[in-house]
Design a protein around this motif. Structure first.
Motif, PDB file in Angstrom:
ATOM      1  N   HIS A   7      34.122  39.509  43.594  1.00 53.26           N
ATOM      2  CA  HIS A   7      33.455  38.487  43.911  1.00 53.26           C
ATOM      3  C   HIS A   7      33.838  37.388  42.687  1.00 53.26           C
ATOM      4  O   HIS A   7      34.799  37.381  41.899  1.00 53.26           O
ATOM      5  CB  HIS A   7      32.032  38.695  43.572  1.00 53.26           C
ATOM      6  CG  HIS A   7      31.568  39.180  42.133  1.00 53.26           C
ATOM      7  ND1 HIS A   7      31.853  40.299  41.540  1.00 53.26           N
ATOM      8  CD2 HIS A   7      30.778  38.396  41.123  1.00 53.26           C
ATOM      9  CE1 HIS A   7      31.580  40.275  40.395  1.00 53.26           C
ATOM     10  NE2 HIS A   7      30.795  39.260  39.903  1.00 53.26           N
ATOM     11  N   ASP A  39      34.425  36.526  35.121  1.00 60.89           N
ATOM     12  CA  ASP A  39      34.712  37.712  34.549  1.00 60.89           C
ATOM     13  C   ASP A  39      35.440  38.828  35.391  1.00 60.89           C
ATOM     14  O   ASP A  39      35.767  39.588  35.108  1.00 60.89           O
ATOM     15  CB  ASP A  39      33.737  38.376  33.618  1.00 60.89           C
ATOM     16  CG  ASP A  39      32.223  38.545  34.622  1.00 60.89           C
ATOM     17  OD1 ASP A  39      32.226  37.639  35.355  1.00 60.89           O
ATOM     18  OD2 ASP A  39      31.789  39.783  34.344  1.00 60.89           O
ATOM     19  N   HIS A  40      35.485  38.247  36.755  1.00 62.06           N
ATOM     20  CA  HIS A  40      36.311  39.235  37.756  1.00 62.06           C
ATOM     21  C   HIS A  40      37.428  38.356  38.422  1.00 62.06           C
ATOM     22  O   HIS A  40      38.360  39.150  39.101  1.00 62.06           O
ATOM     23  CB  HIS A  40      35.273  39.575  38.901  1.00 62.06           C
ATOM     24  CG  HIS A  40      34.207  40.293  38.325  1.00 62.06           C
ATOM     25  ND1 HIS A  40      34.443  41.809  38.188  1.00 62.06           N
ATOM     26  CD2 HIS A  40      33.195  40.015  37.582  1.00 62.06           C
ATOM     27  CE1 HIS A  40      32.956  42.126  37.802  1.00 62.06           C
ATOM     28  NE2 HIS A  40      32.603  41.127  37.156  1.00 62.06           N
ATOM     29  N   ASP A  85      29.720  44.352  40.793  1.00 62.53           N
ATOM     30  CA  ASP A  85      28.751  43.752  40.100  1.00 62.53           C
ATOM     31  C   ASP A  85      27.840  43.979  41.076  1.00 62.53           C
ATOM     32  O   ASP A  85      27.790  43.364  42.097  1.00 62.53           O
ATOM     33  CB  ASP A  85      28.885  42.623  39.672  1.00 62.53           C
ATOM     34  CG  ASP A  85      29.561  42.464  38.475  1.00 62.53           C
ATOM     35  OD1 ASP A  85      30.123  43.183  37.671  1.00 62.53           O
ATOM     36  OD2 ASP A  85      29.526  41.219  37.531  1.00 62.53           O
ATOM     37  N   HIS A 140      32.166  47.381  33.184  1.00 63.60           N
ATOM     38  CA  HIS A 140      31.133  46.113  33.045  1.00 63.60           C
ATOM     39  C   HIS A 140      30.337  46.304  32.000  1.00 63.60           C
ATOM     40  O   HIS A 140      29.120  46.098  31.857  1.00 63.60           O
ATOM     41  CB  HIS A 140      30.429  45.716  34.373  1.00 63.60           C
ATOM     42  CG  HIS A 140      30.426  44.349  34.386  1.00 63.60           C
ATOM     43  ND1 HIS A 140      29.022  43.802  33.907  1.00 63.60           N
ATOM     44  CD2 HIS A 140      31.037  43.317  35.068  1.00 63.60           C
ATOM     45  CE1 HIS A 140      29.006  42.299  34.231  1.00 63.60           C
ATOM     46  NE2 HIS A 140      30.352  42.322  35.083  1.00 63.60           N
TER      47      HIS A 140
HETATM   48 ZN   LIG Z   1      30.723  40.642  36.029  1.00 66.93          ZN
END
Ligand SMILES: [Zn+2]
Ligand SMILES: [Zn+2]
Length: 261
Positions: A59, A63-64, A159, A216
């Motif tokens: 996504h 942070d990805h 996530d 995560h």
């Molecule tokens: Zn994340």
């Protein structure tokens, strides 16, 4: 299959570390899964980025995928000087949110962009690795991913809040890489968009996975507290991606190797 953890922190990296990023290898095939803050530098320390065969982004939270522009510049240069011989790099991404998907189109000079929604089969083969995905429940569209090769199966929740469908998706995995973004005390805060460590443990137990690794991780938590709460629900020892840098899914005992192998 060999899995290197490039980074396992979210929503921002811990000191001196990277946010979400994973490198999966099977034979000569090299697959990158997510590329959060700082993960590209870690990747480059492990392999020659020119050899990547495909990239899967779960996504569009930074942070990805924050390091995608770095990968684009690197691959672009390698295409230009001829040092990348594999051509444009296949990139699998969600087609929503629309502004993020549109922004990624600027990378079409470097990547062959495949929105998951346009692949009717819901799966794709990259070399010997069969990749499948499932939409999960998060603050924006997000995809859980499963990788299968040589009789081994790795499932990454990406996530997501806990959802029953994940139990079937993760069923029988050799390794479940489950997001564990909260402690019990914070369940109210995270439950609509993320799993707590305990929920990750329950998912692992109900899916009957061989090994469960938490990822995560919120840098402000004590990782041991996450492990304890997940372990109570899982019923066995739980690992964290922060502790283990490399997983060899061919090993029956789930032996872990140091990153510097
Ligand atoms: Zn994340
Ligand atoms: Zn997210």
């Amino acid at each position: 299959m060999l899995l290197n953890v490039l980074g396992c922190w979210g929503p921002y990296p811990a000191a001196g570390a990277a946010a979400s990023g994973y490198l999966l290898r099977s034979g000569d095939t090299k697959i990158l899964v997510d590329l959060g803050h700082g993960a590209f530098g870690v990747l480059s320390g492990l392999i020659d980025f020119r050899e990547l065969d495909a990239v899967f982004i779960s996504h569009y939270h930074p942070d990805h995928c924050a390091d995608l522009p770095a990968l684009r510049q690197a691959i672009k240069g390698a295409l230009k000087d001829g040092s990348r011989t594999k051509g444009l790099l296949p990139l699998y991404v969600p087609d929503q949110p629309q502004p993020d998907f549109e922004r990624i189109q600027i990378c079409a000079d470097t990547f062959i962009i495949h929105p998951y929604s346009t692949i009717r089969a819901g799966k794709v083969d990259v070399g010997p690795v069969r990749v499948e995905w499932m939409p999960v429940r998060h603050a924006m569209p997000s995809m859980a991913l499963a990788f299968q090769a040589g009789g081994r199966r790795l499932v990454y929740t990406a996530d997501t809040a806990f959802m029953e469908e994940l139990v079937d998706f993760a069923r029988g995995a050799d390794l479940l890489l489950a997001e564990a973004s909260g402690l019990d005390k914070d369940i109210e805060f995270v439950m609509d968009t993320h799993m707590t460590a305990r929920q990750a443990g329950e998912l692992g137990r109900r899916s009957e996975v061989r090994w469960l690794s938490l990822t995560h991780l919120f840098p402000e938590y004590d990782v041991n507290d996450l492990k304890t709460q997940a372990g109570e629900a899982f019923g066995r020892e739980v690992l964290t991606a922060a502790e283990v840098q490399v997983y060899d899914l061919e090993e029956d005992d789930g032996r872990q190797y140091d990153a510097a192998f």
